[in-house]
Scaffold this active site. Structure first.
Site, short mmCIF file in Angstrom:
data_model
loop_
_atom_site.label_atom_id
_atom_site.label_comp_id
_atom_site.label_asym_id
_atom_site.label_seq_id
_atom_site.Cartn_x
_atom_site.Cartn_y
_atom_site.Cartn_z
N ILE A 316 0.84 -1.20 0.00
CA ILE A 316 0.00 0.00 0.00
C ILE A 316 0.87 1.25 0.00
CG2 ILE A 316 -1.69 1.33 1.32
CD1 ILE A 316 -2.69 -1.38 2.45
N GLN A 319 2.42 1.88 -3.38
CA GLN A 319 1.41 2.41 -4.31
C GLN A 319 1.11 3.87 -4.00
OE1 GLN A 319 -0.01 1.31 -7.01
NE2 GLN A 319 -1.51 2.97 -7.23
N GLU A 320 1.08 4.21 -2.72
CA GLU A 320 0.73 5.57 -2.32
C GLU A 320 1.88 6.56 -2.53
OE1 GLU A 320 -1.97 6.95 -1.39
OE2 GLU A 320 -3.34 5.33 -0.86
N SER A 321 3.09 6.18 -2.12
CA SER A 321 4.18 7.16 -2.07
C SER A 321 5.51 6.68 -2.61
CB SER A 321 4.40 7.58 -0.61
OG SER A 321 4.93 6.48 0.14
N TYR A 446 -5.90 0.76 -8.50
CA TYR A 446 -5.26 0.90 -7.19
C TYR A 446 -5.23 -0.45 -6.47
CZ TYR A 446 -4.68 2.69 -2.38
OH TYR A 446 -4.25 2.94 -1.09
#
Length: 491
Positions: A316, A319-321, A446
């Site tokens: 996660i 994927q986010e940062s 996502y």
């Protein structure tokens, strides 16, 4: 004679006379060859109380993982043993021919070792098909990419002896008698890939799923082309003796196919067909090696607190940062888990760019989303929906579930909700929904990406013992004995 034996035999005779065994319920009735005192392969397994498996130590069949034995074929046979109510004994120190010899001699009850269903194999009966095996040609980057059998002529090609890969080469040679190769029973697929990567082989023929599992560890090796038609994976049983164990295994395999468990097991070990594009996977592995170690402790701490797999939390965060503690989006979300100000405040995160706080807060927020979902949603669908809500919000997820229900789909199944999410971007749909427009297609990507990143991290951690020695130095020290099949040799 054991107590109850005559009663059970009389009951079976009565049922046969009534025609009951011709009904679909026949699998629920005891067979005569299961009964105490009868001489059969199945009763022998029950008498000794264990099933003897012969296999190979490979990433696709059997290996020692962090939590003990694992592997696709091992897991399948273990479930079969559980169904029989016996324990499982494993002998894993064999190549393909060694497994087949053990089955022929009766040392093994069955062989599960990446074996190809070949009715002409002497002394062997094969089970129902388990999965498809597609031989492919892999080659060292830098060579002219081979696209046909003609391009293989003159190359130094490796294959595993007695495997479906050799069978595919022999079939190809019928039309191309100038084709030659090297085969050995001393190596495994990962060894062949390593030898291609190191330059000791120009190319090799292995199965597509084996390359899919290991290719991220060998960036210098490319997929060339499919060689011949797909083959069939099956279990091997002795040709001598009765069919009782084989028939029971066939019913087990049929049921695993019918209820979808076999497909789910295949996906869990080998990934989805729409796996991350290879370059993206390599980039992710490169980032993992460079940056993940410095944040692993934080992911582990958050995992212990929330119960999530730490690798999922790492996926996660990537994927986010991309594991950048100071990441900031144009909309103002920040940090390793890209928290909004509102979410950070609710999770008591004082500093969003503090890695430990961000990871901990993001994990607790995901836990909250999972808990807020209706109780009727099962796992793992529950987790995939919570991830979608992490991306677009719980209200928009509820809209997608509402659309699924209106379309006669199941709002508690991720696969059905996933189909509805892109409609949140279409005015003819979102105008009729409580929460309006949302980038639903983005939420689908996502969740897909996080699942694939999680799969890759799982492959890395559970297969490291298998691949690391090959990637580092083993390829240079391999000295196998190859049988060289020359172009003028008989196929």
């Amino acid at each position: 004679m054991p107590k109850g034996f005559y009663h059970r035999r009389w009951l079976l005779v009565l049922l046969v006379g009534m025609g009951s065994l011709a009904t679909p319920e026949r699998n629920l009735l005891p067979r005569l060859d299961w009964l105490p005192g009868q001489s059969s392969a199945l009763s022998a397994v029950h008498t000794r109380d264990f099933l003897q498996l012969y296999t190979r130590n490979t990433p696709t069949t059997y290996y020692e993982g962090r939590q003990g034995p694992t592997g696709f074929e091992y897991e399948l046979v273990r479930r079969f043993a559980d169904e029989l109510g016996v324990s499982l004994a494993v002998d894993r120190s064999h190549h393909i021919e060694g497994v087949l010899d053990a089955v022929r001699s009766g040392e093994a009850d069955l062989g599960a070792a990446g074996l190809v269903l070949d009715p002409l194999t002497p002394g062997i009966r094969y089970s129902r098909p388990i999965m498809s095996l597609q031989p492919i040609v892999i080659y060292r980057r830098g060579l002219n990419p081979p696209t046909s059998v003609e391009d293989l002529v003159g190359l130094k090609i490796g294959a595993l002896a007695n495997s479906g890969s050799v069978l595919a080469l022999r079939n190809a040679r019928r039309d191309h008698p100038e084709l030659g190769w090297r085969e050995t029973h001393e190596l495994e697929n990962t060894d062949l890939i390593a030898m291609v990567a190191s330059g000791r082989l120009d190319a090799a023929v292995i199965y597509a799923h084996a390359f899919k599992l290991s290719r991220i560890f060998f960036p210098g090796v490319e997929n060339g082309f499919e060689l011949g038609q797909p083959l069939t994976l099956a279990w091997a049983f002795p040709a001598s003796g009765d069919l009782s164990l084989l028939e029971r295994a066939n019913r087990f395999i049929d049921r695993m196919h019918a209820n979808g468990e076999l497909e789910r097991l295949e996906i869990s070990y080998f990934g989805h067909d729409d796996y991350l594009e290879y370059v993206g996977a390599r980039r992710f592995i490169s980032q993992t090696r460079k940056h993940l170690d410095q944040w692993t402790d934080e992911f582990l701490a958050a995992a212990r607190k929330t119960g999530f797999d730490w690798k999922l939390l790492a996926a996660i965060s990537y994927q986010e940062s991309h594991w950048n503690p100071e990441a900031t989006s144009p909309t103002g979300v920040r940090g390793m888990m890209m928290l909004t100000r509102t979410t950070a405040a609710r999770m008591n995160v004082d500093d969003r760019i503090d890695p430990a706080q961000s990871i901990d807060g993001g994990a607790r927020y995901l836990q909250e989303l999972v808990e807020r979902l209706p109780d009727d949603i099962p796992s793992p669908d529950r987790l995939w929906m919570a991830l979608a809500a992490y991306n677009i919000g719980m209200g928009h997820l509820a809209d997608a579930r509402l659309l699924a229900d209106r379309q006669g789909l199941d709002p508690d199944r991720w696969e059905d909700v996933r189909k509805m999410l892109p409609r949140l971007q279409e005015s003819r749909w979102y105008h009729e929904l409580p929460h309006g427009f949302a980038r639903g297609k983005g939420a689908v990507y996502y969740v897909r990406n996080i699942r694939r990143y999680h799969e890759i991290l799982s492959y890395v951690t559970r297969s490291q013992r298998q691949f690391a020695p090959l990637v580092n130095s083993r390829a240079a020290s391999l000295s196998p004995s190859f049988n060289i099949v020359t172009p003028d040799a008989a196929p």
